[in-house]
Design an enzyme around this catalytic site. Structure first.
Site, short mmCIF file in Angstrom:
data_model
loop_
_atom_site.label_atom_id
_atom_site.label_comp_id
_atom_site.label_asym_id
_atom_site.label_seq_id
_atom_site.Cartn_x
_atom_site.Cartn_y
_atom_site.Cartn_z
N GLY A 116 -0.49 4.12 1.95
CA GLY A 116 -0.82 3.53 3.56
C GLY A 116 -1.97 3.75 3.81
O GLY A 116 -2.17 3.31 5.25
N GLU A 148 5.56 1.95 -7.90
CA GLU A 148 5.26 0.70 -8.44
C GLU A 148 6.58 0.27 -9.42
O GLU A 148 6.76 -0.98 -9.12
CB GLU A 148 4.00 0.98 -9.69
N SER A 201 0.73 -1.28 -0.05
CA SER A 201 0.00 -0.04 -0.13
C SER A 201 0.82 1.26 -0.04
O SER A 201 1.29 1.61 0.98
CB SER A 201 -0.97 -0.14 1.17
N GLY A 202 1.36 1.67 -1.08
CA GLY A 202 2.17 2.82 -1.36
C GLY A 202 1.50 4.09 -0.36
O GLY A 202 2.31 4.69 0.34
N THR A 244 -4.90 2.47 1.98
CA THR A 244 -5.81 1.61 1.09
C THR A 244 -6.82 0.87 2.08
O THR A 244 -6.19 -0.06 2.95
CB THR A 244 -5.18 0.78 0.31
#
Length: 208
Positions: free
Chosen positions: A111, A175, A108-109, A113
């Site tokens: 943070g 990503e 979860s880039g 999600t």
């Protein structure tokens, strides 16, 4: 023809003798690669090693990511399988239940999600270990993680206004960094597990 003239007028340095030259593209590639290299140079080596050890020792590994992050996570799951590790992707019909000794790896880039947060809580309640990849050390997901692998890249959490640092849109740099990080982790796990190139190739599907 009018469109070509408009392009030449707008980007005169990109044309030489009426033909497009590659200088502009080369600059874009260099910028993107420099960004990815800068991000990965700041990822803690000890955290990478700890994450690999966790995966190598897991009873079961289940992975999850949203959107484009999911594509990187699924690619990593494929390599984990090639290494001989017991791995599944959330949503697959054959995904086993998690419990003590198992690892839930999620990405979860930003943070925050919602699906990641929910699944991390499920894994925690079941006694599994949460391994998180994120760009936000202070995010809600990090608060649920047992082990966090921080990837300090721009995501949709900070791609607006003065916070924007990447030429790439939204979470693309995160990503892209995931892909390269996973490739390095595969090399480290190959050493940890003793998997040979021949054994890895033998596990590749013949149903394609």
């Amino acid at each position: 023809m009018n469109q070509i003239k408009l392009f030449v007028k707008k980007f005169p340095d990109d044309f030489e003798g009426g033909f497009a030259v590659s200088g502009r593209n080369e600059n874009l590639f260099k910028t993107a690669l420099d960004e990815l290299g800068g991000v990965l140079a700041r990822v803690d080596e000890g955290s990478i090693d700890a994450a690999c050890k966790l995966l190598a020792d897991a009873g079961q590994i289940v992975v999850y990511g949203c959107g484009r992050e999911a594509l990187q996570v699924k690619g990593f799951a494929m390599r984990l399988y090639h290494l001989g590790l017991p791995v599944s992707v959330v949503g697959d019909m054959t995904t086993p239940p998690l419990g003590p000794g198992d690892v839930f790896l999620s990405s979860s880039g930003p943070g925050e999600t919602s699906t990641v947060l929910t699944l991390m809580q499920v894994a925690r309640n079941a006694g599994a270990t949460n391994l998180l990849l994120t760009a936000q050390a202070g995010g809600s997901a990090a608060g649920l993680a047992d082990t966090t692998l921080l990837i300090p890249a721009q995501t949709m959490a900070d791609d607006q206004g003065p916070q924007k640092t990447s030429v790439l849109p939204m979470g693309s740099v995160f990503e892209g960094a995931l892909f390269l990080l996973f490739e390095v982790m595969v090399l480290k796990l190959k050493s940890l597990t003793g998997a040979s190139p021949q054994a890895m190739r033998a596990r590749h599907t013949n149903m394609e």
